[in-house]
Write an enzyme that holds these catalytic residues in place. Structure first.
Site, PDB file in Angstrom:
ATOM      1  N   ASN A  88       0.781  -1.388   0.032  1.00  0.00           N
ATOM      2  CA  ASN A  88       0.201  -0.022   0.033  1.00  0.00           C
ATOM      3  C   ASN A  88       1.024   1.416   0.081  1.00  0.00           C
ATOM      4  OD1 ASN A  88      -2.299   1.865   0.962  1.00  0.00           O
ATOM      5  ND2 ASN A  88      -1.037   2.235   2.681  1.00  0.00           N
ATOM      6  N   TYR A 153       4.217   9.027 -11.194  1.00  0.00           N
ATOM      7  CA  TYR A 153       3.160   8.325 -10.373  1.00  0.00           C
ATOM      8  C   TYR A 153       2.618   7.279 -11.154  1.00  0.00           C
ATOM      9  CZ  TYR A 153      -0.736   7.754  -6.951  1.00  0.00           C
ATOM     10  OH  TYR A 153      -1.329   7.122  -5.801  1.00  0.00           O
ATOM     11  N   LYS A 157       2.433   3.078 -10.872  1.00  0.00           N
ATOM     12  CA  LYS A 157       1.391   2.554 -10.664  1.00  0.00           C
ATOM     13  C   LYS A 157       0.815   1.877 -12.066  1.00  0.00           C
ATOM     14  CE  LYS A 157       0.288   4.276  -6.675  1.00  0.00           C
ATOM     15  NZ  LYS A 157       0.192   3.292  -5.514  1.00  0.00           N
TER      16      LYS A 157
HETATM   17  P1  NAP Z   1      -0.719   8.652   2.945  1.00  0.00           P
HETATM   18  O1  NAP Z   1      -2.029   9.045   3.576  1.00  0.00           O
HETATM   19  O2  NAP Z   1       0.210   9.787   2.282  1.00  0.00           O
HETATM   20  O3  NAP Z   1      -0.128   7.437   3.754  1.00  0.00           O
HETATM   21  C1  NAP Z   1       1.225   6.991   2.940  1.00  0.00           C
HETATM   22  C2  NAP Z   1       1.519   5.972   3.860  1.00  0.00           C
HETATM   23  O4  NAP Z   1       2.965   5.332   3.103  1.00  0.00           O
HETATM   24  C3  NAP Z   1       2.138   6.431   5.175  1.00  0.00           C
HETATM   25  O5  NAP Z   1       1.679   5.330   6.025  1.00  0.00           O
HETATM   26  C4  NAP Z   1       3.581   6.411   5.110  1.00  0.00           C
HETATM   27  O6  NAP Z   1       4.467   6.348   5.995  1.00  0.00           O
HETATM   28  C5  NAP Z   1       3.959   5.423   3.946  1.00  0.00           C
HETATM   29  N1  NAP Z   1       5.219   5.366   3.192  1.00  0.00           N
HETATM   30  C6  NAP Z   1       5.690   6.346   2.402  1.00  0.00           C
HETATM   31  N2  NAP Z   1       6.879   6.307   1.960  1.00  0.00           N
HETATM   32  C7  NAP Z   1       7.273   4.993   2.628  1.00  0.00           C
HETATM   33  C8  NAP Z   1       8.431   4.335   2.487  1.00  0.00           C
HETATM   34  N3  NAP Z   1       9.490   4.368   1.874  1.00  0.00           N
HETATM   35  N4  NAP Z   1       8.701   3.283   3.230  1.00  0.00           N
HETATM   36  C9  NAP Z   1       7.433   2.629   4.256  1.00  0.00           C
HETATM   37  N5  NAP Z   1       6.136   3.251   4.134  1.00  0.00           N
HETATM   38  C10 NAP Z   1       6.210   4.364   3.548  1.00  0.00           C
HETATM   39  O7  NAP Z   1      -1.349   7.910   1.370  1.00  0.00           O
HETATM   40  P2  NAP Z   1      -2.699   7.192   1.144  1.00  0.00           P
HETATM   41  O8  NAP Z   1      -3.675   8.478   0.497  1.00  0.00           O
HETATM   42  O9  NAP Z   1      -3.233   6.249   2.260  1.00  0.00           O
HETATM   43  O10 NAP Z   1      -2.342   6.237  -0.034  1.00  0.00           O
HETATM   44  C11 NAP Z   1      -2.084   5.016   0.185  1.00  0.00           C
HETATM   45  C12 NAP Z   1      -1.997   4.259  -1.050  1.00  0.00           C
HETATM   46  O11 NAP Z   1      -3.228   4.329  -2.047  1.00  0.00           O
HETATM   47  C13 NAP Z   1      -0.482   4.672  -1.892  1.00  0.00           C
HETATM   48  O12 NAP Z   1      -0.011   3.671  -2.706  1.00  0.00           O
HETATM   49  C14 NAP Z   1      -1.354   5.669  -2.878  1.00  0.00           C
HETATM   50  O13 NAP Z   1      -0.476   5.985  -3.977  1.00  0.00           O
HETATM   51  C15 NAP Z   1      -2.385   5.039  -3.347  1.00  0.00           C
HETATM   52  N6  NAP Z   1      -3.754   5.781  -3.687  1.00  0.00           N
HETATM   53  C16 NAP Z   1      -4.041   6.824  -2.859  1.00  0.00           C
HETATM   54  C17 NAP Z   1      -5.348   7.617  -3.552  1.00  0.00           C
HETATM   55  C18 NAP Z   1      -6.048   8.453  -2.610  1.00  0.00           C
HETATM   56  O14 NAP Z   1      -6.581   9.263  -3.312  1.00  0.00           O
HETATM   57  N7  NAP Z   1      -5.572   8.920  -1.574  1.00  0.00           N
HETATM   58  C19 NAP Z   1      -5.711   7.407  -4.897  1.00  0.00           C
HETATM   59  C20 NAP Z   1      -5.157   6.163  -5.511  1.00  0.00           C
HETATM   60  C21 NAP Z   1      -4.052   5.461  -5.060  1.00  0.00           C
HETATM   61  P3  NAP Z   1       4.800   7.314   7.094  1.00  0.00           P
HETATM   62  O15 NAP Z   1       3.546   7.783   7.873  1.00  0.00           O
HETATM   63  O16 NAP Z   1       5.477   6.800   7.960  1.00  0.00           O
HETATM   64  O17 NAP Z   1       5.296   8.457   6.492  1.00  0.00           O
END
Ligand code: NAP
Length: 242
Positions: A88, A153, A157
């Site tokens: 994730n 990105y 993806k």
């Molecule tokens: P988020 O709130 O920004 O959280 C990102 C998470 O990834 C955090 O727990 C962060 O840890 C962790 N992380 C980042 N870099 C890392 C690394 N190098 N090693 C270990 N952990 C790492 O993101 P989110 O929106 O929940 O997104 C989760 C996933 O869904 C991502 O892959 C994102 O691309 C995908 N996604 C999100 C959306 C959206 O609209 N939100 C849409 C499509 C896809 P820390 O807290 O320690 O920094």
């Protein structure tokens, strides 16, 4: 015992997935990179609900850190293995390609694509040996459709989708499934700088999705009931055209 590992579980979608899988009865490994207090809060919430979890911090873009953390965990858990892996963790670093620097390109592909590779390769053997595994990769609408300002990105993806389809065929006979989930706009830290009022006009459902809604789809893909679904990309985007 069978564990679920959720990368990037300190916040957002990963946090919701960790909480949900714990409710489904999995002991959960909560991975994160830097936000320890947030990860501890996830652990506290899981335990408060009667679930079981452990923190497993590592930077998944660093292959040595991945190896050290997982080898250490295995040392402490000789009879356990990870049967559910939710890849994730992800980051954004948006820019039009003409202005994108090397760091922006590499940081995004390192976390999303290389991180998926390091962690998944490391955990595959136990899943194959036990003939039991669920790998769920969090891709994105951006990886299906491409979004301007996100060449890095979108590329990472989309590559994750290719890897999902290839790996699914490699491991299906050993009862390991590999699927991708492609969320549209979900309300998390990652999207909080976006103009939600404008963007939601484009979404037939008229709103951003909730992390818990993604978690519910992931929980189904992690369950025994999804055994015949593999190599698929499942969108969860409120009807946004892809
Ligand atoms: P988020 O709130 O920004 O959280 C990102 C998470 O990834 C955090 O727990 C962060 O840890 C962790 N992380 C980042 N870099 C890392 C690394 N190098 N090693 C270990 N952990 C790492 O993101 P989110 O929106 O929940 O997104 C989760 C996933 O869904 C991502 O892959 C994102 O691309 C995908 N996604 C999100 C959306 C959206 O609209 N939100 C849409 C499509 C896809 P820390 O807290 O320690 O920094």
């Amino acid at each position: 015992m069978e564990y679920a590992l959720v990368t990037g579980a300190s916040r957002g979608i990963g946090k919701a997935v960790a909480l949900r899988l714990a409710r489904e009865g999995f002991p959960v490994l909560v991975n994160y990179r830097s936000r320890q207090a947030d990860a501890e809060e996830v652990l506290r919430q899981i335990e408060a609900e009667g679930g079981k979890a452990e923190l497993l911090p590592f930077d998944l873009a660093d292959p040595k850190a991945v190896e050290v953390a997982l080898a250490q965990w295995e040392g402490v858990h000789p009879d356990d293995y990870v049967s559910v892996l939710v890849n994730n963790a992800g980051i954004r670093s948006d820019s039009l390609m003409i202005f994108m620097n090397d760091e922006q390109w590499h940081s995004v592909t390192d976390v999303t694509l290389n991180g998926f590779f390091y962690v998944t390769r490391r955990l595959l053997k136990e899943m194959l040996t036990h003939r039991n595994g669920r790998i769920i990769n969090i891709s994105s609408l951006s990886g299906l459709k491409g979004l301007p300002g996100q060449a890095n990105y979108s590329a990472a993806k989309a590559a994750l989708i290719g890897a999902t389809k290839a790996l699914a065929q490699e491991v299906a006979a050993r009862k390991v499934t590999v699927n991708a989930v492609a969320p549209g706009f979900i309300a998390t830290d990652m999207t909080k700088d976006l103009d939600e009022a404008e963007l939601k006009k484009l979404i037939p459902a008229g709103r951003f999705g909730k992390p818990e809604e993604v978690a519910s789809l992931v929980a189904f893909l992690a369950s025994k009931e999804s055994a015949y679904i593999t190599g698929q990309v499942i969108s969860i985007n409120g009807g946004l055209y892809t």
